[in-house]
Design a protein around this motif. Structure first.
Motif, PDB file in Angstrom:
ATOM      1  N   LYS A  54       0.750  -1.157   0.003  1.00 34.07           N
ATOM      2  CA  LYS A  54      -0.026   0.006   0.144  1.00 34.07           C
ATOM      3  C   LYS A  54       0.890   1.202  -0.192  1.00 34.07           C
ATOM      4  N   LYS A  55       0.324   2.314  -0.292  1.00 29.86           N
ATOM      5  CA  LYS A  55       0.844   3.644  -0.345  1.00 29.86           C
ATOM      6  C   LYS A  55       1.237   3.826   1.105  1.00 29.86           C
ATOM      7  N   SER A  56       2.250   4.646   1.469  1.00 28.52           N
ATOM      8  CA  SER A  56       2.731   4.967   2.619  1.00 28.52           C
ATOM      9  C   SER A  56       3.189   3.616   3.352  1.00 28.52           C
ATOM     10  N   GLY A  57       3.243   2.543   2.835  1.00 26.77           N
ATOM     11  CA  GLY A  57       3.667   1.147   3.404  1.00 26.77           C
ATOM     12  C   GLY A  57       5.292   0.958   3.357  1.00 26.77           C
ATOM     13  N   PRO A  58       5.756  -0.458   3.491  1.00 26.97           N
ATOM     14  CA  PRO A  58       7.017  -0.451   3.387  1.00 26.97           C
ATOM     15  C   PRO A  58       7.785  -0.233   1.897  1.00 26.97           C
ATOM     16  N   MET A  59       6.887  -0.356   0.914  1.00 27.72           N
ATOM     17  CA  MET A  59       7.242  -0.160  -0.275  1.00 27.72           C
ATOM     18  C   MET A  59       6.935   1.118  -1.288  1.00 27.72           C
ATOM     19  N   ASP A  60       6.719   2.097  -0.212  1.00 30.08           N
ATOM     20  CA  ASP A  60       6.707   3.241  -0.835  1.00 30.08           C
ATOM     21  C   ASP A  60       7.760   4.249  -0.786  1.00 30.08           C
ATOM     22  N   ALA A  61       8.455   4.425  -1.981  1.00 36.83           N
ATOM     23  CA  ALA A  61       9.773   4.877  -1.917  1.00 36.83           C
ATOM     24  C   ALA A  61       9.804   6.532  -1.463  1.00 36.83           C
ATOM     25  N   LEU A 336      -2.267   4.291  -8.805  1.00 35.75           N
ATOM     26  CA  LEU A 336      -2.511   4.177 -10.479  1.00 35.75           C
ATOM     27  C   LEU A 336      -3.387   5.317 -10.845  1.00 35.75           C
ATOM     28  N   PRO A 337      -3.486   6.331 -11.544  1.00 37.94           N
ATOM     29  CA  PRO A 337      -4.707   7.403 -11.764  1.00 37.94           C
ATOM     30  C   PRO A 337      -5.473   6.708 -12.835  1.00 37.94           C
ATOM     31  N   PHE A 338      -5.004   5.691 -13.683  1.00 41.32           N
ATOM     32  CA  PHE A 338      -5.898   5.064 -14.612  1.00 41.32           C
ATOM     33  C   PHE A 338      -6.640   3.929 -14.141  1.00 41.32           C
ATOM     34  N   VAL A 339      -6.611   3.538 -13.177  1.00 39.02           N
ATOM     35  CA  VAL A 339      -7.370   2.329 -12.555  1.00 39.02           C
ATOM     36  C   VAL A 339      -8.521   2.979 -12.010  1.00 39.02           C
ATOM     37  N   PRO A 340      -9.734   2.606 -12.444  1.00 35.23           N
ATOM     38  CA  PRO A 340     -10.942   3.219 -12.065  1.00 35.23           C
ATOM     39  C   PRO A 340     -11.490   2.693 -10.608  1.00 35.23           C
ATOM     40  N   SER A 341     -10.832   1.561 -10.054  1.00 41.07           N
ATOM     41  CA  SER A 341     -11.483   1.079  -9.044  1.00 41.07           C
ATOM     42  C   SER A 341     -11.335   1.827  -7.616  1.00 41.07           C
ATOM     43  N   PRO A 342     -12.279   1.960  -6.680  1.00 41.96           N
ATOM     44  CA  PRO A 342     -12.160   2.703  -5.471  1.00 41.96           C
ATOM     45  C   PRO A 342     -11.188   1.943  -4.506  1.00 41.96           C
ATOM     46  N   ASP A 343     -10.894   0.694  -4.821  1.00 44.46           N
ATOM     47  CA  ASP A 343     -10.117   0.008  -4.013  1.00 44.46           C
ATOM     48  C   ASP A 343      -8.479   0.058  -4.057  1.00 44.46           C
ATOM     49  N   PRO A 344      -7.928   0.552  -2.888  1.00 46.75           N
ATOM     50  CA  PRO A 344      -6.743   0.986  -3.007  1.00 46.75           C
ATOM     51  C   PRO A 344      -5.545  -0.404  -3.541  1.00 46.75           C
ATOM     52  N   ASP A 345      -5.977  -1.463  -3.178  1.00 47.08           N
ATOM     53  CA  ASP A 345      -5.270  -2.658  -3.724  1.00 47.08           C
ATOM     54  C   ASP A 345      -5.401  -2.800  -5.305  1.00 47.08           C
ATOM     55  N   LYS A 347      -5.229  -0.377  -7.156  1.00 46.18           N
ATOM     56  CA  LYS A 347      -4.608   1.095  -7.453  1.00 46.18           C
ATOM     57  C   LYS A 347      -3.071   0.841  -7.402  1.00 46.18           C
ATOM     58  N   SER A 348      -2.784   0.026  -6.429  1.00 48.56           N
ATOM     59  CA  SER A 348      -1.300  -0.206  -5.941  1.00 48.56           C
ATOM     60  C   SER A 348      -0.690  -1.212  -6.980  1.00 48.56           C
ATOM     61  N   LEU A 349       0.458  -0.741  -7.896  1.00 51.78           N
ATOM     62  CA  LEU A 349       0.963  -1.592  -8.735  1.00 51.78           C
ATOM     63  C   LEU A 349       1.729  -2.734  -7.961  1.00 51.78           C
ATOM     64  N   ALA A 350       2.386  -2.425  -6.629  1.00 50.10           N
ATOM     65  CA  ALA A 350       2.846  -3.470  -5.845  1.00 50.10           C
ATOM     66  C   ALA A 350       1.971  -4.370  -5.336  1.00 50.10           C
ATOM     67  N   THR A 351       0.913  -4.253  -4.794  1.00 56.42           N
ATOM     68  CA  THR A 351      -0.149  -5.048  -4.510  1.00 56.42           C
ATOM     69  C   THR A 351      -0.429  -6.008  -5.504  1.00 56.42           C
ATOM     70  N   ARG A 352      -0.817  -5.262  -6.830  1.00 53.49           N
ATOM     71  CA  ARG A 352      -1.151  -6.162  -7.974  1.00 53.49           C
ATOM     72  C   ARG A 352      -0.287  -7.198  -8.245  1.00 53.49           C
ATOM     73  N   ASN A 353       1.116  -6.562  -8.245  1.00 52.01           N
ATOM     74  CA  ASN A 353       2.115  -7.861  -8.492  1.00 52.01           C
ATOM     75  C   ASN A 353       1.949  -9.140  -7.384  1.00 52.01           C
ATOM     76  N   LEU A 354       1.996  -8.654  -6.103  1.00 55.11           N
ATOM     77  CA  LEU A 354       1.858  -9.424  -4.904  1.00 55.11           C
ATOM     78  C   LEU A 354       0.667 -10.467  -5.040  1.00 55.11           C
ATOM     79  N   ARG A 355      -0.521 -10.032  -5.325  1.00 59.39           N
ATOM     80  CA  ARG A 355      -1.513 -10.804  -5.598  1.00 59.39           C
ATOM     81  C   ARG A 355      -1.522 -11.603  -6.573  1.00 59.39           C
TER      82      ARG A 355
END
Length: 484
Positions: A54-61, A336-345, A347-355
């Motif tokens: 997630k944003k502000s999580g351990p993978m946020d640069a 990600l601004p182009f993902v229309p979903s309200p779910d933060p998971d 919209k996060s490229l990191a979470t999408r990769n992990l899932r």
């Protein structure tokens, strides 16, 4: 510490029950497959995956980028171009388990530039000039769009009346850099085709096409083997594979793309893309989601969208560096601004990769490291780093670390191998990630009878008197192409 009780590595008798499924059996033609068929899959709870990515999580640069010392930013986009040449999964889903042996790869598992050439002038004539003109690949010069000047058209891809790029792989128009790189390869081919047409006028258009395609493809292979892989995986690992053979990527029947590569190791580039980047030598940097960089699939409408390659590749040492290969992503990629979903998971490229990794039943990073033969002390070092990074964020990795995240953490804390005992943290993939990436790409070349590694290992580049070739040479040659 023994391997049997190492964090993330679990002893088991025979095969894990899931390993008896078809998902873990030998690869099928035209499908994905596995490198480590005997390793058990890792399960991480969905809340832990969410908290990790997630944003502000351990993978946020965060807002302060850290750059490599040696990797041109353009190499990361070239890596994306390579990926589009060998993989295209249109059917897998986060919401169910995915069997690699049932997932069609709609690209050939060959580095054959089908993303550039398509099926060739006979199968896809709309991508080429007429036979009487010569089988040049078309560019934006044919567009004749009312809202695009002739000067802009020549810097764009050939497009339909609705602006859709007429190319071998539609993904190579998804951002401005990859779109311009696609155009550069088209121009490179056109320049080579013109040279052969002039120097060998007795050849038919079909023969000229075949020779030009082979010349372009083999120089592309040379760059992968001698520039791209050493930069990201390290010369030591590349030379070891070429000298001592592949130990893990050994297809039983047909070349295939392992999911440990496509879903985990080869996603290293997501950490190396800067949130802001320059497209020209002068001027300011632009956000990766700015109109200049482009949100994809649109024609060039502004001269600022035409890339000057000196800023992305090593022409004179003044190129933009990629961000360090580490366990974080630019904040914009976690929302990600182009993902229309309200779910933060979503919209996060990191979470999408992990899932995605979990849906393909990938093994833990620790298991993969042990299988590759990495020392326990090194694995402990990576795990200690991971624990320090994740423990404040309610991320439970007690069963093991997702392979993708382990590979990123390994790159950050161990780094690219320069020699048997020398490593450069953050400059490239660590030993596990580098072994997977280098073995697969080298294996695809060695197992392809149409590549120079698979047919003539004594070959050296013919377009240079120095018998070597680089992205700088390719991009420079592309600028000499006739305008089609």
């Amino acid at each position: 510490m023994s391997n049997s009780n190492h964090h993330g590595f679990h002893s088991f008798e025979g095969k894990n029950v899931l390993c008896t499924l078809a998902s873990f059996q030998e690869e099928s033609f035209g499908r994905f497959g596995r490198l480590f068929r005997n390793l058990p899959p890792l399960y991480t709870t969905p809340p832990s995956l969410s908290n990790l990515g997630k944003k502000s999580g351990p993978m946020d640069a965060g807002s302060t980028p850290r750059f490599t010392n040696s990797v041109p930013l353009g190499m990361i986009f070239f890596g994306q171009f390579i990926d589009h040449d060998i993989t295209f999964d249109t059917t897998s889903s986060f919401s169910k388990l995915n069997n690699p042996n049932q997932i069609a790869n709609t690209r050939s598992a060959q580095l054959d530039l089908d993303c550039v050439f398509g099926g060739g002038p006979e199968d896809e004539p709309f991508m080429y000039a007429s036979r009487s003109e010569g089988f040049f690949l078309l560019t934006g010069k044919t567009n004749k769009n009312a809202d695009q000047t002739a000067n802009l058209e020549k810097h764009d891809l050939a497009r339909s009346g609705k602006g859709v790029a007429i190319i071998g792989d539609p993904r190579n128009d998804e951002n401005r850099v990859i779109s311009q790189l696609q155009l550069a390869f088209i121009r490179f081919y056109n320049a080579v085709y013109a040279d052969i047409k002039t120097s060998k006028p007795a050849l038919s258009p079909e023969e000229t096409y075949a020779e030009a395609k082979r010349t372009v493809t083999w120089h592309y292979h040379w760059i992968i083997l001698n520039e791209f892989l050493p930069a990201l995986c390290g010369k030591k690992i590349v030379q070891d594979i070429l000298g001592n053979g592949r130990k893990f990527y050994q297809p039983c029947n047909h070349p295939f793309i392992p999911v440990e590569f496509s879903v985990a190791a080869y996603r290293f580039g997501h950490t190396m893309i800067a949130q802001n980047l320059k497209l020209k030598k002068t001027g300011s940097a632009h956000s990766i989601f700015s109109p200049e960089f482009g949100q994809g699939f649109a024609k060039i409408t502004n001269p600022n969208q035409v890339i000057e390659w000196e800023v992305l590749f090593d022409f004179d040492g003044s190129y933009q560096r990629a961000e360090r290969l580490d366990s974080t992503l630019a904040p914009a990629l976690l929302d990600l601004p182009f993902v229309p979903s309200p779910d933060p998971d979503d919209k996060s490229l990191a979470t999408r990769n992990l899932r995605r990794s979990q849906s393909f039943l990938l093994p833990s990073g620790e298991n993969a490291a042990v299988a590759i033969g990495r020392p326990a002390a090194e694995i402990d070092t990576v795990n200690d780093f991971i624990k320090t990074k994740t423990s404040p964020h309610n991320v439970d990795l007690s069963a093991g670390t997702p392979l993708w995240y382990y590979i990123l953490a390994e790159a950050e804390v161990i780094g690219r191998m320069e020699s048997g005992t020398s490593f450069l943290p953050g400059e490239g993939l660590g030993p596990v990630g580098a072994t997977i990436v280098a073995e697969v790409l080298i294996g695809l070349l060695e197992l392809d009878e149409n590549s120079y590694l698979g047919s003539n290992r004594d070959w050296t580049p013919t377009l240079s008197s120095t018998k070597t070739y680089s992205m700088k040479d390719l991009l420079t040659k592309s600028l000499t192409a006739v305008e089609i």
